[in-house]
Write a protein that holds these residues in place. Sequence first.
Motif, PDB file in Angstrom:
ATOM      1  N   HIS A 248      90.393  22.004  55.320  1.00  0.00           N
ATOM      2  CA  HIS A 248      89.945  21.474  54.029  1.00  0.00           C
ATOM      3  C   HIS A 248      89.428  22.619  53.172  1.00  0.00           C
ATOM      4  N   ASP A 249      89.907  22.669  51.930  1.00  0.00           N
ATOM      5  CA  ASP A 249      89.505  23.720  51.003  1.00  0.00           C
ATOM      6  C   ASP A 249      89.516  23.135  49.587  1.00  0.00           C
ATOM      7  N   PRO A 250      88.518  23.495  48.748  1.00  0.00           N
ATOM      8  CA  PRO A 250      87.395  24.398  48.983  1.00  0.00           C
ATOM      9  C   PRO A 250      86.282  23.704  49.762  1.00  0.00           C
ATOM     10  N   PRO A 251      85.328  24.482  50.302  1.00  0.00           N
ATOM     11  CA  PRO A 251      84.243  23.874  51.077  1.00  0.00           C
ATOM     12  C   PRO A 251      83.429  22.882  50.246  1.00  0.00           C
ATOM     13  N   ASN A 252      83.268  21.709  50.791  1.00  0.00           N
ATOM     14  CA  ASN A 252      82.478  20.646  50.169  1.00  0.00           C
ATOM     15  C   ASN A 252      82.222  19.640  51.283  1.00  0.00           C
ATOM     16  N   LEU A 253      80.988  19.556  51.752  1.00  0.00           N
ATOM     17  CA  LEU A 253      80.692  18.778  52.943  1.00  0.00           C
ATOM     18  C   LEU A 253      81.089  17.315  52.794  1.00  0.00           C
ATOM     19  N   ALA A 254      80.702  16.684  51.688  1.00  0.00           N
ATOM     20  CA  ALA A 254      81.012  15.273  51.503  1.00  0.00           C
ATOM     21  C   ALA A 254      82.524  15.053  51.427  1.00  0.00           C
ATOM     22  N   ALA A 255      83.228  15.899  50.675  1.00  0.00           N
ATOM     23  CA  ALA A 255      84.678  15.753  50.562  1.00  0.00           C
ATOM     24  C   ALA A 255      85.362  16.008  51.899  1.00  0.00           C
ATOM     25  N   ALA A 256      84.848  16.963  52.679  1.00  0.00           N
ATOM     26  CA  ALA A 256      85.423  17.233  53.992  1.00  0.00           C
ATOM     27  C   ALA A 256      85.251  16.029  54.911  1.00  0.00           C
ATOM     28  N   ARG A 257      84.086  15.405  54.864  1.00  0.00           N
ATOM     29  CA  ARG A 257      83.888  14.198  55.678  1.00  0.00           C
ATOM     30  C   ARG A 257      84.826  13.084  55.226  1.00  0.00           C
TER      31      ARG A 257
END
Length: 285
Positions: free
Chosen positions: A66-75
């Motif tokens: 997953h890119d770019p780093p974003n905790l909520a979006a990655a979850r």
Amino acid sequence: MRTPDITLVLATVGRTSELGRLFDSFAAQSFANFEVVVVDQNSDDRLLPHLERARYLGLSVRHIRHDPPNLAAARNAGIEAARGRWIGFPDDDCWYDPKVLEQVAARFEQADQPEGVVVRWVEQNEQPLTAARLTWKRASAFRDVPVSSITLFCHRALFKTIGGFDARLGVGQYFGAGEETDFVLRALRSGAAFCYEPLAEVHHHVNPEKPDPTPQARLAVRHRARGTGALYVKHQLPAWVILRGLLSPILRPLLKGAFGADLAHGCAVMLGRIDGMLRWRRTGT
């Protein structure tokens, strides 16, 4: 291949050595029917040896980027990939009690069949030791919301009903925290049943009681506090809740006669919450 009952969505960036302890705690679970979806936000292959070791331990691990780093979006990406009925969100530097998944699964199967189960963060030591039902009335007053992402387990169907985490909130964003509290507030407001199960335990180190006196630490505190300010406005919380949230960080140290780092920390929290309220009013929806 048997469909897992539980999916653990592990969004990670930057860390490596901590994963060994986490995967060991997964391998020690008394409940076996679960999978781990690792959402890798690193730009390199640093995780590959750790994932190989996790599979050697017998874990069912899937690896997505997953890119770019974003905790909520990655979850959210991990939720999309999940196959389990229930989904949990371990941090890459937490670890699980050996029975936590067994206890979570058993709680979901009880007669009331909650949509969400919140477990106990042992080291935080601020949560009640009695089982309870979370309510919108108490949660909207910022009472009885013992929720961190590491303590949160939800039915996958709930994410289809109300959506995933708000990617404007959390690590890596201007509003540097609050995505899991926002999700629980939205869920409770929609009528979803959430319960707190204190016998199911997860572990994560906590920040030291004495605040770090450095300017960098205060900036980090202010950054995280913006998330709470955003929630005040997003969820249209009562004025008395907001006023309490703005004043209590500075009143507590003043009442104790603490005029150094404690008061500076409290000011950073207050200013961050004001930042979050003002920015959300301008840019939120």
